[in-house]
Each structure stands twice: as C-alpha cells, then as structure tokens.
Enzyme design. Structure first.
Site, PDB file in Angstrom:
ATOM      1  N   GLU A  39       0.834  -1.217   0.000  1.00 31.29           N
ATOM      2  CA  GLU A  39       0.000   0.000   0.000  1.00 31.29           C
ATOM      3  C   GLU A  39       0.860   1.255   0.000  1.00 31.29           C
ATOM      4  OE1 GLU A  39      -3.038   0.375  -0.604  1.00 31.29           O
ATOM      5  OE2 GLU A  39      -3.688  -1.705  -0.475  1.00 31.29           O
ATOM      6  N   TYR A 122      -5.993   6.471   4.986  1.00 34.56           N
ATOM      7  CA  TYR A 122      -6.099   5.552   3.849  1.00 34.56           C
ATOM      8  C   TYR A 122      -5.375   4.223   4.136  1.00 34.56           C
ATOM      9  CZ  TYR A 122      -4.897   3.131  -0.307  1.00 34.56           C
ATOM     10  OH  TYR A 122      -4.702   2.109  -1.197  1.00 34.56           O
ATOM     11  N   ASP A 140      -9.060   6.978  -1.373  1.00 33.91           N
ATOM     12  CA  ASP A 140      -7.869   7.554  -2.001  1.00 33.91           C
ATOM     13  C   ASP A 140      -8.337   8.372  -3.212  1.00 33.91           C
ATOM     14  OD1 ASP A 140      -8.590   5.690  -3.899  1.00 33.91           O
ATOM     15  OD2 ASP A 140      -6.581   4.857  -4.155  1.00 33.91           O
TER      16      ASP A 140
END
Ligand code: SF4
Length: 355
Positions: A39, A122, A140
C-alpha cells in the site's frame, strides 16, 4: 442480528471485481506486513513499476524485524528511483516502533495502525480491512473521483467538508462481508474504468447510477478549489573527478530527497549559464582558487515532481591530479567505484546511467 442491506452499487462493484480483478502478488496474502508495504509503495506509483519495487523490498526485508534492523541508508537504497522518500523513512521508523512497542507484531486495530509513523487514514483502512477484515472504507484519489462523479458531490474534495462527505458515502457503501475485497474493487474500478481523463463510461457497470454521467458533466468532478502550483528550481550539479576520487554530499535539510546523496550542488533562483555560476560565491566556496579546471559541456535534464519542475545541468569537472583540492567540510570524498553504493534521487540516477 441486523444485516446491513447491500447497496446495488456495491453489488455491481463486487461482481465487476470478481471478473476483472488484477492478479497482484500482494493480493495473494493476508499478511499485514506485505499489505502495508504494498500500500505504501503503490501510493503515487504505477502498479507495474510498484510491483518490481515490492518484490525487491520484500526480498531484502521479508518481515518487520529485518526492516527494523536495517540502516536507513539500506532502506533508501532499495527505494531509490521510486520518489517520495519520506515514505521509505517512515516505513523504517514505523518498523522500529512496532518492534519496540508491539513485540514485532503489526497492530490489528485501526487505532493501533493509524498510530504508526507515516500511516494515515487511507493506509490504516487498507491494512485493517484487507489483513484483518475490519469495516473501514478506504478513500484515495481513485475513490474520491469515482464517488464524487457517481453522487455529483459539489463540495470541493480538497476541503474538510468535501473529504467528509465522500468518506461518509464510502463508509455507507462498505459491505459487512469482505470489506477488504470491496475496498480493492473500488480502487481498481477508479483506476481502470473511472479514470481521471477519458473515463470508460461506455463500459461502466455503474453508468445507470452515475449522476455526473446523467448530467453530461463527468469532467466537472471531482470539484477542487485549489490548483496545483508548480515551483521552478534550477540545479547545477558538479560531478568532480580528481584522480580516482569523486565527491558527494548528503541532503540533510527539510527539502526534497532528504538523506539521499548527490553531487555538490549550486542552486540558483533563475536559470544561469556557466559564466554566471563561475562568478558566484558558491562556486568560489566549492572550488577555491584552483587555476585549471576542465569542464565538459553540461548534460541538461528536466525533472518533474508533483509540485516542482527542476531544470538541471550536470557539469563534469576534472581537476588535475597534482592540484590540491579541499572541498567544504560537508562534502564526502569517495572513490569513483563507490558511487553506486549511495542512495540517490531518480534525477541523479538518470545522470549516472549516462556515464
Ligand atoms: Fe465514472 Fe463514467 Fe462510470 Fe460515471 S459512468 S462512474 S463517470 S466511468
């Protein structure tokens, strides 16, 4: 027990994902460490470029303990070329935090995750939902774009109210079952179908729900109040050769590329040619009163960052071997062969590839 009704948009997205899901290495795992690394790498990075970095990163630092035990320079070296280097420094510091505070185990709650260095809403939602199945919707850039178009959200997304309006809708669409899979579906849909320019509305399974499409106003969303201002900068690098030595300095100010290495640099307010540089006090500080310098015509490169455009000249300067050269104290003297050991910016890396 009450069962939350699944929104038709959610059902469509899940069906679309089951058919179009991209097979990616970090999707084969529920390992929180790997999901966290993927991520962070994928923020601001294309998937094809990110995959290579992900593999290299995991190979070198297969778990939190190995990452925590590494030096910051080793971590930056693996990150070299990916940009946004604070992500690498934060990963490294967070790994040390996890080892010292959580016995090497990544926290399994949203509040524990968001307390980690460099982890924002996020990333915490992505790890919480994908690794631990917790009900936190990710928001996002892809999700902002998709949801503001679908629901014709007029409040600018770069304001707290716009962010909240979108996050509330994202949360209301989240299914109880497999929230992590759904989160990945929304992000994939945003990056593959509801793209920033030329969204594929003709192929879109959500078209009948899309208020922006119905109003023929897709390009008006997401609404933003601020335009990105690009700062122009002028860098003049000196690749100095003195016998078998060359010179590097570490960027230690709060600026781009913190803690990466680069050639001695003179930055000017405006573009400047060599004759102008030679007159500057920075040039005299760097080279003193050396009588003979051989200067090759510079290699000119432009480097675009999100908020900066860097006009760069790389000068190769040869100092006669017999001449005494003592650069300012912060500049390191290294052997030419050692150049590749130091973590450098993508810009410097581009130059090194040409020599
Ligand atoms: Fe995005 Fe077009 Fe689909 Fe609307 S119809 S969600 S704008 S791709």
């Amino acid at each position: 027990m009450s069962v939350k009704k699944v929104h038709p948009i959610t059902c469509r997205l899940i069906d679309w994902y089951s058919e179009h899901k991209r097979e990616l290495p970090w999707r084969e795992t529920k390992d929180a460490y790997r999901i966290w690394i993927s991520e962070v790498i994928l923020q601001q990075t294309r998937i094809d470029q990110g995959s290579d970095y992900y593999h290299r990163f995991i190979e070198q630092f297969p778990d939190v303990t190995t990452l925590a035990a590494a030096s910051e320079e080793e971590v930056l070296k693996v990150w070299q070329g990916l940009g946004y280097y604070s992500r690498a420094r934060n990963l490294h510091q967070a790994a040390r935090q996890i080892v010292s505070l959580h016995n090497g185990e990544i926290p399994s709650s949203y509040s524990g995750l968001i307390a980690m260095k460099g982890v924002g809403a996020y990333t915490a939602a992505a790890i919480a939902s994908i690794a631990f199945g917790l009900p936190h919707a990710v928001v996002d850039g892809n999700v902002y774009r998709l949801l503001t178009r679908l629901f014709a959200i007029e409040t600018p997304v770069d304001t707290p109210a716009g962010k909240k309006a979108t996050a509330d809708i994202a949360q209301s669409l989240l299914p109880e079952e497999d929230p992590g899979g759904y989160n990945q579906a929304v992000m994939d849909f945003g990056s593959l179908i509801c793209t920033p320019t030329q969204p594929r509305c003709g192929d879109c399974v959500l078209q009948e729900y899309c208020q922006a499409f119905a109003a023929n106003a897709v390009s008006a969303y997401p609404v933003k109040i601020r335009k990105t201002r690009i700062r122009k900068r002028y860098f003049h690098y000196f690749h100095i050769l003195h016998g078998d030595r060359t010179y590097l300095q570490k960027r230690d100010r709060a600026d781009i590329w913190k803690n990466l290495y680069e050639f001695p640099l003179i930055e000017t307010e405006q573009d400047a040619d060599f004759a102008q540089l030679e007159q500057s006090s920075s040039f005299r500080q760097l080279f003193g009163n050396l009588p003979t310098l051989q200067i090759d015509p510079p290699l000119i490169l432009q480097h675009q960052l999100t908020h900066q455009l860097i006009h760069t000249r790389f000068y190769r300067v040869t100092i006669p071997e017999e001449a005494q050269f003592t650069p300012p104290g912060e500049i390191l003297s290294i052997s030419q062969e050692a150049l590749h050991i130091y973590p450098v910016s993508r810009l410097t890396h581009k130059y090194l590839e040409t020599i």
